[in-house]
Design a protein around this motif. Structure first.
Motif, PDB file in Angstrom:
ATOM      1  N   LEU A 213       0.799  -1.222   0.000  1.00  0.00           N
ATOM      2  CA  LEU A 213       0.000   0.000   0.000  1.00  0.00           C
ATOM      3  C   LEU A 213       0.833   1.273   0.000  1.00  0.00           C
ATOM      4  N   SER A 214       2.155   1.148   0.104  1.00  0.00           N
ATOM      5  CA  SER A 214       2.993   2.347   0.093  1.00  0.00           C
ATOM      6  C   SER A 214       3.045   2.990  -1.287  1.00  0.00           C
ATOM      7  N   GLU A 215       2.553   2.314  -2.300  1.00  0.00           N
ATOM      8  CA  GLU A 215       2.559   2.869  -3.655  1.00  0.00           C
ATOM      9  C   GLU A 215       1.399   3.833  -3.892  1.00  0.00           C
ATOM     10  N   LYS A 216       0.418   3.830  -3.004  1.00  0.00           N
ATOM     11  CA  LYS A 216      -0.777   4.658  -3.191  1.00  0.00           C
ATOM     12  C   LYS A 216      -0.557   6.132  -2.858  1.00  0.00           C
ATOM     13  N   PRO A 217       0.134   6.475  -1.739  1.00  0.00           N
ATOM     14  CA  PRO A 217       0.305   7.888  -1.392  1.00  0.00           C
ATOM     15  C   PRO A 217       1.284   8.615  -2.307  1.00  0.00           C
ATOM     16  N   GLU A 218       1.267   9.943  -2.242  1.00  0.00           N
ATOM     17  CA  GLU A 218       2.263  10.727  -2.971  1.00  0.00           C
ATOM     18  C   GLU A 218       3.646  10.566  -2.348  1.00  0.00           C
ATOM     19  N   LEU A 219       3.670  10.401  -1.010  1.00  0.00           N
ATOM     20  CA  LEU A 219       4.939  10.277  -0.297  1.00  0.00           C
ATOM     21  C   LEU A 219       4.832   9.140   0.716  1.00  0.00           C
ATOM     22  N   SER A 220       5.786   8.212   0.663  1.00  0.00           N
ATOM     23  CA  SER A 220       5.839   7.112   1.627  1.00  0.00           C
ATOM     24  C   SER A 220       7.208   7.090   2.285  1.00  0.00           C
ATOM     25  N   LEU A 221       7.205   7.131   3.613  1.00  0.00           N
ATOM     26  CA  LEU A 221       8.433   7.091   4.399  1.00  0.00           C
ATOM     27  C   LEU A 221       8.516   5.761   5.131  1.00  0.00           C
ATOM     28  N   VAL A 223      10.484   3.789   8.236  1.00  0.00           N
ATOM     29  CA  VAL A 223      11.230   4.177   9.440  1.00  0.00           C
ATOM     30  C   VAL A 223      11.713   2.951  10.202  1.00  0.00           C
ATOM     31  N   ALA A 224      12.809   3.136  10.929  1.00  0.00           N
ATOM     32  CA  ALA A 224      13.361   2.077  11.774  1.00  0.00           C
ATOM     33  C   ALA A 224      14.128   2.724  12.919  1.00  0.00           C
ATOM     34  N   LEU A 225      14.198   2.018  14.038  1.00  0.00           N
ATOM     35  CA  LEU A 225      14.879   2.525  15.226  1.00  0.00           C
ATOM     36  C   LEU A 225      15.885   1.502  15.719  1.00  0.00           C
ATOM     37  N   ASP A 226      17.130   1.927  15.868  1.00  0.00           N
ATOM     38  CA  ASP A 226      18.148   1.092  16.499  1.00  0.00           C
ATOM     39  C   ASP A 226      18.023   1.292  18.008  1.00  0.00           C
ATOM     40  N   PRO A 227      17.563   0.284  18.755  1.00  0.00           N
ATOM     41  CA  PRO A 227      17.315   0.472  20.189  1.00  0.00           C
ATOM     42  C   PRO A 227      18.589   0.633  21.017  1.00  0.00           C
ATOM     43  N   ASN A 228      19.717   0.297  20.438  1.00  0.00           N
ATOM     44  CA  ASN A 228      20.980   0.406  21.171  1.00  0.00           C
ATOM     45  C   ASN A 228      21.550   1.824  21.104  1.00  0.00           C
ATOM     46  N   SER A 229      21.601   2.388  19.909  1.00  0.00           N
ATOM     47  CA  SER A 229      22.153   3.734  19.741  1.00  0.00           C
ATOM     48  C   SER A 229      21.087   4.817  19.705  1.00  0.00           C
ATOM     49  N   HIS A 230      19.804   4.409  19.581  1.00  0.00           N
ATOM     50  CA  HIS A 230      18.677   5.332  19.411  1.00  0.00           C
ATOM     51  C   HIS A 230      18.815   6.156  18.130  1.00  0.00           C
ATOM     52  N   GLU A 231      19.521   5.590  17.148  1.00  0.00           N
ATOM     53  CA  GLU A 231      19.565   6.215  15.833  1.00  0.00           C
ATOM     54  C   GLU A 231      18.263   5.907  15.107  1.00  0.00           C
ATOM     55  N   TYR A 232      17.617   6.952  14.613  1.00  0.00           N
ATOM     56  CA  TYR A 232      16.345   6.792  13.909  1.00  0.00           C
ATOM     57  C   TYR A 232      16.597   6.978  12.425  1.00  0.00           C
ATOM     58  N   ARG A 233      16.186   5.996  11.636  1.00  0.00           N
ATOM     59  CA  ARG A 233      16.486   5.979  10.204  1.00  0.00           C
ATOM     60  C   ARG A 233      15.200   6.113   9.396  1.00  0.00           C
ATOM     61  N   VAL A 234      15.211   7.033   8.472  1.00  0.00           N
ATOM     62  CA  VAL A 234      14.014   7.313   7.672  1.00  0.00           C
ATOM     63  C   VAL A 234      14.402   7.284   6.195  1.00  0.00           C
ATOM     64  N   ALA A 235      13.742   6.416   5.437  1.00  0.00           N
ATOM     65  CA  ALA A 235      13.997   6.302   3.999  1.00  0.00           C
ATOM     66  C   ALA A 235      12.771   6.790   3.223  1.00  0.00           C
ATOM     67  N   VAL A 236      13.022   7.408   2.077  1.00  0.00           N
ATOM     68  CA  VAL A 236      11.943   7.847   1.184  1.00  0.00           C
ATOM     69  C   VAL A 236      11.762   6.751   0.144  1.00  0.00           C
ATOM     70  N   ILE A 237      10.753   5.901   0.341  1.00  0.00           N
ATOM     71  CA  ILE A 237      10.569   4.761  -0.559  1.00  0.00           C
ATOM     72  C   ILE A 237       9.596   5.050  -1.701  1.00  0.00           C
ATOM     73  N   LYS A 238       8.898   6.191  -1.608  1.00  0.00           N
ATOM     74  CA  LYS A 238       8.012   6.612  -2.709  1.00  0.00           C
ATOM     75  C   LYS A 238       7.840   8.128  -2.599  1.00  0.00           C
ATOM     76  N   GLN A 239       8.083   8.822  -3.694  1.00  0.00           N
ATOM     77  CA  GLN A 239       7.833  10.264  -3.728  1.00  0.00           C
ATOM     78  C   GLN A 239       7.490  10.654  -5.155  1.00  0.00           C
ATOM     79  N   ARG A 240       6.276  11.081  -5.338  1.00  0.00           N
ATOM     80  CA  ARG A 240       5.790  11.357  -6.685  1.00  0.00           C
ATOM     81  C   ARG A 240       6.503  12.539  -7.325  1.00  0.00           C
ATOM     82  N   MET A 241       6.917  13.508  -6.505  1.00  0.00           N
ATOM     83  CA  MET A 241       7.529  14.719  -7.059  1.00  0.00           C
ATOM     84  C   MET A 241       8.955  14.905  -6.556  1.00  0.00           C
TER      85      MET A 241
END
Length: 287
Positions: A213-221, A223-241
């Motif tokens: 269903l991530s193909e339906k929106p204009e923008l799909s992000l 996300v993932a969280l490394d519980p050890n370092s608390h690094e938060y990772r965000v990828a842009v997997i769909k962006q129409r523009m």
């Protein structure tokens, strides 16, 4: 029926970029440009602070927001906002509200500037959405600028039915078009894929989002969280523009502070250069 020129003139304002959040600078650096009137999906595996990310984003933009929460209780949502505003942990907020007096007044005052209205209840139904929208318009004489739905699988009938989930996404797209609001919907990615087991702290790729269903929106992000370092990772997997990476291998990193529902820029620690050893006469003998 609209000509291209008239359509652009009428909708140019609705398509402008959303207010930027300082903590998301690395995400903007990937070319991510969330816009007014878009449907945005935030997808991730269980326990990856999807709700915290959406709540922080909405609070930092501080646009008129109607937040439908079936995943968080009323206390959890409000205490998270109080933590976000004051820097106190949710445990401190709970103790302060119970104690009353100046502690209670302080937390309530910290929330007074926020433009977020909540609707709680599970499952989320279209009747509930209609009633809440009518009440919002009655109160503010305007549509909300942002609508958040937490989450897609908490819609009535959409727990596991792909057809119903697609119908919900179509309904949310129609809602965004009719109101001009930015619609943010949270959704799950698979916890059972090989990637989830081999690299659980990496953002899931587009094909790991449940139901595709991530193909339906204009923008799909993603996300993932490394519980050890608390690094938060965000990828842009769909962006129409704009640019995107369906594999989620290219992602932005930020710091997550789950105890206070905050996010910040990730400051990388650069190792100091090893100082040069002073020259000594024995160096000449070693040549």
């Amino acid at each position: 029926m609209l000509t291209p020129a008239r359509s652009l003139a009428l909708h140019a304002e609705s398509g402008k970029e959303l207010p930027r959040v300082e903590a998301f600078d690395a995400l903007y650096g990937l070319g991510c440009r969330p816009r007014h009137g878009e449907v945005v999906m935030i997808a991730g595996r269980s326990g990856t602070q999807k709700s915290g990310f959406a709540l922080y984003w909405a609070a930092m933009m501080n646009l008129p927001t109607l937040y439908f929460s079936a995943d968080m209780s009323a206390f959890t949502a409000s205490s998270r906002l109080a933590s976000m505003a004051t820097g106190d942990s949710t445990e401190m907020v709970e103790a302060g509200m119970a104690a009353g007096g100046r502690h209670r007044e302080g937390y309530l005052a910290a929330l007074a500037h926020l433009s977020i209205t909540f609707s709680f209840g599970s499952p989320i139904t279209w009747k509930q959405i209609d009633e809440e929208m009518e009440a919002y318009i009655e109160l503010w004489d305007a549509y909300p600028a942002v609508l958040v739905f937490d989450n897609l699988m908490d819609f009535d009938g959409a727990e596991s039915d792909y057809t119903e989930q697609m119908a919900v996404m179509s309904g949310l797209t129609e809602l965004a078009r009719a109101t001009g609001a930015t619609v943010i919907v949270l959704h799950h990615a698979s916890d059972k894929s090989w990637e989830a087991k081999s690299d659980p702290w990496a953002p899931p790729s587009r094909d790991q989002v449940k139901g595709g269903l991530s193909e339906k929106p204009e923008l799909s992000l993603s996300v993932a969280l490394d519980p050890n370092s608390h690094e938060y990772r965000v990828a842009v997997i769909k962006q129409r523009m704009g640019p995107c990476d369906p594999t989620a291998k290219r992602y932005a990193s930020m710091r997550c502070h789950p105890e206070v529902t905050r996010f910040s820029k990730l400051e990388r620690i650069v190792p100091a250069a090893t100082p040069a050893r002073p020259w000594s006469p024995t160096d000449a003998l070693m040549k």
